[in-house]
Design an enzyme around this catalytic site. Structure first.
Site, PDB file in Angstrom:
ATOM      1  N   ASP A 162      -6.270  11.313   6.480  1.00  0.00           N
ATOM      2  CA  ASP A 162      -5.588   9.771   6.274  1.00  0.00           C
ATOM      3  C   ASP A 162      -5.754   9.036   5.143  1.00  0.00           C
ATOM      4  O   ASP A 162      -4.767   8.292   4.456  1.00  0.00           O
ATOM      5  CB  ASP A 162      -6.894   9.384   7.130  1.00  0.00           C
ATOM      6  N   THR A 199      10.020  -0.379   9.077  1.00  0.00           N
ATOM      7  CA  THR A 199       9.456   0.778   8.638  1.00  0.00           C
ATOM      8  C   THR A 199       8.366   1.530  10.024  1.00  0.00           C
ATOM      9  O   THR A 199       7.513   2.531   9.876  1.00  0.00           O
ATOM     10  CB  THR A 199       8.080  -0.566   8.369  1.00  0.00           C
TER      11      THR A 199
END
Ligand code: NAG
Ligand code: NAG
Ligand code: NAG
Ligand code: NAG
Length: 513
Positions: free
Chosen positions: A377, A503
């Site tokens: 991440d 998005t």
């Protein structure tokens, strides 16, 4: 500093995999375990993954927002309106999954967007629910029109989009027109924030403009474009330290930026993404947005480009604040390669395309350097901050892991998809497939896909009991599209796009078609 194309060639072809990537052996094993070889078979394998997750969601969680894929429970993190169902719609349409499409259309009829007991995020609600419905409408009234015979269900998507926007629009009723993001739709109250973030303010304009264009009512477009106007003309000047690169927070009272902290990371990311996408949507109305994206892109190539010491052939983006560079990045940031590729292709700028590919290679390195071949991440490459237990990893991989979680994010696969569609180079298609196979091997549970806690540990460390709705909307859509046949909704080269992806990967029809 820009890397020359000869360095790019090194990154493309001349890296010795056996020495640079000691874990590649494991991926070979994973790959040979799956018997699929043709693109059709790969596309079908992604459909299988979608069906698996959809069945689990239907069985244990629908009509709640998301499945808890380990405990087979459910969560309602997005106001309980069935986020996974709405977010899955455009993917189900593209996959031709009529069963799922009909279930979702029926569900959307039953949603009452005026009711929830939780705070509403204007941004999340716009990118998942509003865009999910608008995209469904654009696809089902366009290239996928033959999938659904009941035209009322399709028309309802636009009706519900308007209903939702009418519930949310009071958010823009502020002194400046910059909206609050945290809303109480029952009391028409807000979270009393004094500033709003760059990404959450700047990632509304595509959806709200599309809604207006479909309705023939410019109210919604005006609200979002008024908010965006402060982002296009940043004040005061100190909050734009490099041309086009702007701060992170905007005063709701005045519309002025309150800092000059610059990045493409989460919190800032999709503001830049939408600048160029608005131009794809309508090059006539949104030329200024394109000009701002070009400035930001050029400044990024000059000022934020960064190469890790142990592997100088890799390119990452640093962030900048008040004279200091922070050498760390995020999975979220990896949309950047796709943005440069889209902009480069649309504007005919080979320098942007080349730079986009460098960013794509950097993000691939975060995937193919870990034990699971899924990327972390967040990571860093500051030589002064290497954690003592990651020194060997850093020397080989070129970065150290800050957060080893993988929460089913799409951005790396997303940028591979743009790279494949725009260059036609099958290397990038292979990278999508490798990532998909690794995610399937690491995250899959009996009912769906779970986030994992450590991508550099066997089996991803442990499973985290959550399946975000963007698994359906993004990860599975981009994985599928990469291997599927050409279609109107696919990314095209140059000015040939008839759809643009929001998005959350919901394709919307561009204005001029
Ligand atoms: C929203 O406002 C109503 C009415 O004032 C209140 O009862 C409710 O608790 C608030 N909801 C949230 C999530 O704060
Ligand atoms: C939207 O903005 C345009 C241009 O400023 C204006 O002419 C129009 O009246 C506005 N529409 C609404 C519904 O406010
Ligand atoms: C691993 O990532 C590097 C850096 O992007 C890339 O050059 C290499 O081709 C990748 N390896 C494989 C096997 O895909
Ligand atoms: C995904 O995982 C399932 C369950 O382990 C397996 O049956 C399937 O073959 C995998 N798909 C691919 C493409 O590896």
């Amino acid at each position: 500093m820009r890397v020359t194309s000869s360095l790019l060639l090194v990154a493309l072809g001349l890296v010795d995999l056996t020495t640079a990537h000691p874990f590649w052996q494991d991926a070979e094993t994973v790959l040979s375990a799956s018997s699929v070889s043709t693109n059709q078979q790969k596309a079908d394998a992604v459909k299988e993954a979608f069906q698996h997750a959809w069945n689990g969601y239907m069985k244990y969680a629908f009509p709640h927002d998301e499945l808890r894929p380990v405990s087979n429970g459910y969560g309602d993190s997005r106001n309980g309106w069935g986020a996974s169902a709405v977010d899955a719609l455009s993917t189900a349409i593209i996959m031709g999954n009529q069963d799922a499409v009909n279930t979702i259309l029926d569900h959307i009829k039953s949603i009452d967007y005026s009711k929830t007991s939780d705070q509403v995020s204007l941004f999340e609600t716009t990118i998942r629910y509003l865009a999910g419905m608008l995209s469904g409408y654009d696809l089902l009234t366009g290239p996928a029109a033959n999938l659904v015979t009941d035209s009322d269900s399709v028309d309802n998507l636009l009706t519900q989009s308007k209903n939702l926007a009418d519930v949310l629009k009071f958010a823009f009723d502020t002194p400046s027109g910059v909206p609050y993001n945290g809303l109480n739709i029952t009391s028409q109250g807000n979270d009393e924030a004094t500033t709003n973030g760059l990404a959450v303010t700047g990632t509304l304009v595509l959806e709200w403009t599309r809604l207006s264009d479909l309705l023939g009512d410019d109210e919604y477009a005006n609200l979002s474009q008024k908010a965006e106007s402060y982002l296009l003309n940043p004040q005061p000047a100190t909050t734009e330290p490099f041309p086009g690169l702007v701060g992170s927070h905007i005063s709701i009272e005045t519309g002025e930026f309150t800092d000059g902290s610059v990045s493409w990371n989460g919190g800032d990311d999709s503001f830049y993404e939408y600048l160029i996408k608005m131009y794809v949507y309508d090059p006539t109305r949104f030329k200024t947005y394109k000009d701002r994206w070009v400035l930001a892109a050029e400044s990024t190539m000059k000022h934020l480009v960064s190469h890790p010491q142990p592997r100088p052939e890799l390119t990452f983006l640093s962030s900048y604040n008040n004279g200091n560079y922070d050498l760390s990045s995020q999975h979220l940031t990896c949309f950047d390669g796709g943005s440069f590729l889209l902009g480069g292709s649309v504007l005919g700028r080979q320098d942007f395309i080349d730079f986009g590919l460098e960013l794509v290679h950097g993000c691939e390195a975060t995937y193919n350097s870990t034990l699971t071949h899924v990327g972390p991440d967040s990571w860093g490459w500051d030589p002064k901050r290497v954690p003592s237990n990651q020194k060997a990893f850093y020397e080989k991989a070129g970065f150290y892991i800050n957060s080893g979680y993988y929460v089913l994010r799409p951005e790396v696969i997303e940028s591979f998809y743009y790279a494949y569609r725009i260059t036609g180079n099958s290397v990038y298609r292979d990278w999508v497939w490798n990532a998909f196979v690794a995610i399937n091997a690491t995250c899959r549970t009996d009912s769906g896909f779970a986030a994992v806690t450590n991508v550099n540990a066997a089996n991803g460390g442990s499973k985290d009991d959550n399946q975000e709705s963007f698994l359906f909307a993004e990860v599975l859509k981009y994985s599928y599209l990469t291997h599927a046949e050409d279609a109107e909704w696919q990314i095209q080269e140059g000015d040939k796009n008839t759809f643009v992806f929001n998005t959350e990967a919901h394709p919307m029809r561009v204005k001029h078609t």
